[in-house]
Structures are given as C-alpha cells and as structure tokens.
Design a protein around this motif. Structure first.
Motif, mmCIF file in Angstrom:
data_model
loop_
_atom_site.group_PDB
_atom_site.id
_atom_site.type_symbol
_atom_site.label_atom_id
_atom_site.label_comp_id
_atom_site.label_asym_id
_atom_site.label_seq_id
_atom_site.Cartn_x
_atom_site.Cartn_y
_atom_site.Cartn_z
ATOM 1 N N ASP A 210 0.818 -1.219 0.000
ATOM 2 C CA ASP A 210 0.000 0.000 0.000
ATOM 3 C C ASP A 210 0.853 1.271 0.000
ATOM 4 N N ALA A 211 2.181 1.104 -0.018
ATOM 5 C CA ALA A 211 3.052 2.279 -0.109
ATOM 6 C C ALA A 211 3.110 2.736 -1.565
ATOM 7 N N GLU A 212 2.389 3.804 -1.881
ATOM 8 C CA GLU A 212 2.315 4.289 -3.264
ATOM 9 C C GLU A 212 3.633 4.962 -3.654
ATOM 10 N N PRO A 213 4.121 4.683 -4.851
ATOM 11 C CA PRO A 213 5.366 5.325 -5.277
ATOM 12 C C PRO A 213 5.113 6.759 -5.717
ATOM 13 N N SER A 214 6.162 7.562 -5.717
ATOM 14 C CA SER A 214 6.075 8.932 -6.213
ATOM 15 C C SER A 214 6.102 8.899 -7.742
ATOM 16 N N ALA A 215 5.715 10.028 -8.337
ATOM 17 C CA ALA A 215 5.793 10.145 -9.798
ATOM 18 C C ALA A 215 7.222 9.929 -10.268
ATOM 19 N N ALA A 216 8.174 10.469 -9.495
ATOM 20 C CA ALA A 216 9.582 10.296 -9.860
ATOM 21 C C ALA A 216 9.995 8.823 -9.784
ATOM 22 N N GLY A 217 9.473 8.131 -8.773
ATOM 23 C CA GLY A 217 9.773 6.703 -8.615
ATOM 24 C C GLY A 217 9.251 5.903 -9.798
ATOM 25 N N LEU A 218 8.020 6.225 -10.230
ATOM 26 C CA LEU A 218 7.431 5.543 -11.389
ATOM 27 C C LEU A 218 8.246 5.814 -12.646
ATOM 28 N N GLN A 219 8.688 7.078 -12.792
ATOM 29 C CA GLN A 219 9.486 7.459 -13.958
ATOM 30 C C GLN A 219 10.798 6.673 -13.977
ATOM 31 N N GLN A 220 11.403 6.539 -12.783
ATOM 32 C CA GLN A 220 12.675 5.830 -12.641
ATOM 33 C C GLN A 220 12.527 4.370 -13.090
ATOM 34 N N ILE A 221 11.418 3.742 -12.653
ATOM 35 C CA ILE A 221 11.162 2.350 -13.023
ATOM 36 C C ILE A 221 10.930 2.247 -14.541
ATOM 37 N N SER A 222 10.142 3.182 -15.082
ATOM 38 C CA SER A 222 9.870 3.157 -16.525
ATOM 39 C C SER A 222 11.160 3.312 -17.326
ATOM 40 N N ASP A 223 12.038 4.215 -16.862
ATOM 41 C CA ASP A 223 13.332 4.405 -17.543
ATOM 42 C C ASP A 223 14.145 3.112 -17.507
ATOM 43 N N LEU A 224 14.138 2.469 -16.355
ATOM 44 C CA LEU A 224 14.874 1.211 -16.212
ATOM 45 C C LEU A 224 14.339 0.154 -17.182
ATOM 46 N N VAL A 225 13.001 0.070 -17.258
ATOM 47 C CA VAL A 225 12.367 -0.919 -18.136
ATOM 48 C C VAL A 225 12.802 -0.692 -19.585
ATOM 49 N N ARG A 226 12.819 0.579 -20.003
ATOM 50 C CA ARG A 226 13.235 0.886 -21.383
ATOM 51 C C ARG A 226 14.718 0.577 -21.582
ATOM 52 N N LYS A 227 15.529 1.001 -20.632
ATOM 53 C CA LYS A 227 16.981 0.859 -20.763
ATOM 54 C C LYS A 227 17.373 -0.619 -20.826
ATOM 55 N N GLU A 228 16.728 -1.433 -19.995
ATOM 56 C CA GLU A 228 17.083 -2.852 -19.929
ATOM 57 C C GLU A 228 16.342 -3.690 -20.967
ATOM 58 N N GLY A 229 15.439 -3.057 -21.700
ATOM 59 C CA GLY A 229 14.648 -3.816 -22.669
ATOM 60 C C GLY A 229 13.766 -4.862 -22.001
ATOM 61 N N ILE A 230 13.226 -4.503 -20.836
ATOM 62 C CA ILE A 230 12.393 -5.444 -20.081
ATOM 63 C C ILE A 230 11.032 -5.585 -20.759
ATOM 64 N N THR A 231 10.601 -6.824 -20.952
ATOM 65 C CA THR A 231 9.365 -7.052 -21.708
ATOM 66 C C THR A 231 8.179 -7.404 -20.811
ATOM 67 N N THR A 232 8.434 -7.744 -19.536
ATOM 68 C CA THR A 232 7.347 -8.163 -18.653
ATOM 69 C C THR A 232 7.442 -7.456 -17.311
#
Ligand SMILES: [Zn+2]
Length: 317
Positions: free
Chosen positions: A236-258
């Motif tokens: 239930d600990a909601e992430p910040s907008a910056a936290g979500l952005q960080q994860i999205s950047d990681l997903v793109r950078k690593e080519g994560i598909t799932t």
C-alpha cells in the motif's frame, strides 16, 4: 428459616446463568472454544508449514483469512482472546503490526516467533536499490524494517519449518516422532523446489525483475535476479511520480518485456509502467494467501506457477 430465595438473589442467579449461557454460546464454534489446544498461525505460509508438520494431529488455524492482504491485518477482540487460549501461536515479528501488538496479551511460553530463523537480512533499501533517494523519501519507505517475505526463498522457509517442527515436538512429546518425520518430508519437498528454481532461473535473457510490490527480494537474491519494486515491501506504499518514472526508464533501458503484478494488489501501477514502456503484465504470486484466484491450491503449486511466469517473462531457457 430456609425461605425461598429473595427476588434479588433470583435476579442475580438468572443474570449469572444468562452470562454463562451467553459466554458458552459466544464460544461455541468461534475462535474462543476452538482455540483451546490449537495452533494459531498468523498468515498462510506459517499455517501451511504447521499443517504439513502436524499432519492433522492438532487443529491449525490462521489469523489472516484467505484473500486478505496480510500486511495491514486487523484483529478482532475474539481473535486476540483466541490467541491467549491457544496451545501455541506461531508468527513472524515485524511483519504484521496488529499481531505484534497482540503478543503483549499472550503468554510468552505459548508463542513461537520465527523471525530469527527466517534470517530477515534484506531491508527495503537493499531490495529496491533506490540509493539516490532523498532522506525524506527514505523515511517514507520505512527503511528500518526488514523484508518479511522469507517463504519465497525455499531455503529460508525450510529453516523456519525446522524451528516449527522442533517446537511442536518439544511441546507434544507423544507426537514428536511424527512431527520430526513430517518436518523432514516437508523440508525435502522445499529442497526439490529450490533445485527447480535454481535450474529454471540459471540462464535467462534478463535478470531484472520488476514487480508491483517488492515481495521477491529473497527469491531474487537466492537465484541471482535483481528486483525492482514499483511499490515498497508493503504494497500500500504508493510510489512517487519520480519513482514511477525511474522504473519506466529502467524498463526501457534494460529492454524489459514483462512487468510482474501480484494477485492481492490492484494492478494499476504495473499497468501504468507497462503501458508507458510497451511491456506486458504477468502475474507473480507472493503466496500470502490461497484463494480460487491463486495459480495453484497450495504453496508448492503456486511457486511452480511463479517459476513458469518468471521463465517466460525473463526469457529463461
Ligand atoms: Zn507482502
């Protein structure tokens, strides 16, 4: 002279009888009467291990009902009353604040805390790897608390099972031989599962595991994966907008598909990240309870379906 009882005495007697009946009625079938001589466990993995070990020799109940989110469990007064009457209460200190608080009411002699056996060596900071957070964000994440999800590492779960088995055998010598045999059988099944996970996750295209709630830190550490939780250890600990952005950047950078989401938590965060990156969402179950929605009927079945989901999502061969 032996007169008839006064009106006041009769009233008192009637009141006492009514109270006794009310107490009995209240107790029948509830946790109060059934707690006597039973083992009360705080959440599913402890219930499952205890049931495997007792093999039906003792009634085993659970405080976290199936489908309920265990982190923010609330206890009713009768739950706590039941805990005070149980033969043994098995819990992991530091996971469920309501259970930790209730322990003040329970005789220490009838409590087993498995937190030490579980070796809770990971904290939110280590498992999420957010080393660059501000101090304020650090505090919001409650970094002082250990990651409780030990059962997702079969080796830690086996260590906990051994402690439960030893305690039951010590408390109930008449059944000790059976408990020891059942414990060994359960540990053997966990060892088999550990081998399957090790082999199944040995060779994967990606080692980066993006999950909705960060429950898989011990599993990731055991099998050489790197977990990034969108929320923290508690879902239930909601992430910040910056936290979500960080994860999205990681997903793109690593080519994560799932992106992995879990069964008991709203999928919107996983879907947000997936939607912004083109990744797809798959389910990984933290085995915090078994319901009809679970991918299996017990811990072992759900863990094997988790292994399949990981192999598919991470591209393991
Ligand atoms: Zn959890």
């Amino acid at each position: 002279m032996p007169a008839a009882p006064s009106r006041r005495a009769v009233t008192a007697l009637v009141t006492a009888t009514a109270l006794a009946l009310a107490t009995a009625a209240c107790g029948s079938g509830s946790t109060l009467s059934s707690a006597e001589g039973s083992v009360i466990t705080s959440f599913y993995p402890l219930q499952f291990a205890t049931q495997q070990i007792t093999g039906g020799a003792l009634p085993v109940t659970v405080l976290t009902k199936p489908g309920a989110e265990p982190h923010d469990l609330e206890l009713a007064p009768q739950d706590i009353a039941g805990m005070t009457r149980a033969k043994l209460v098995v819990y992991a200190d530091g996971f469920q604040p309501a259970v930790d608080d209730a322990m003040a009411e329970v005789q220490p002699a009838s409590v087993l805390d498995v937190a030490d056996a579980a070796q809770l060596t990971l904290t939110a900071a280590e498992e999420e790897g957010h080393a660059d957070e501000s101090t304020a964000e650090h505090e919001a994440h409650d970094h002082g608390s250990a990651d409780p999800h030990f059962w997702l590492d079969p080796q830690r779960y086996a260590a906990v099972a051994k402690v439960i088995g030893a305690r039951l055998a010590a408390d109930d010598p008449a059944h000790a031989a059976a408990y020891e045999k059942n414990t060994a059988a359960f540990v053997a099944r966990l060892t088999t599962l550990d081998g399957e996970l090790r082999t199944g996750l040995a060779s994967c295209r990606s080692k980066v595991l993006v999950t909705s709630h960060a429950a898989f830190g011990y599993l990731a550490q055991r099998y050489g994966l790197e977990q990034h939780g969108i929320t923290g250890i508690s879902p239930d600990a909601e992430p910040s907008a910056a936290g979500l952005q960080q994860i999205s950047d990681l997903v793109r950078k690593e080519g994560i598909t799932t992106i992995f989401q879990e069964t008991l938590v709203e999928p919107h965060l996983a879907e947000t990240v997936a939607g912004s990156t083109g990744a797809t969402v798959a389910t990984l179950d933290p085995v915090e309870g078994i319901t009809s929605a679970s991918a299996g009927t017990d811990y072992f079945e759900v863990m094997r379906s988790n292994l399949s989901a990981l192999q598919k999502g991470l591209g393991c061969s």
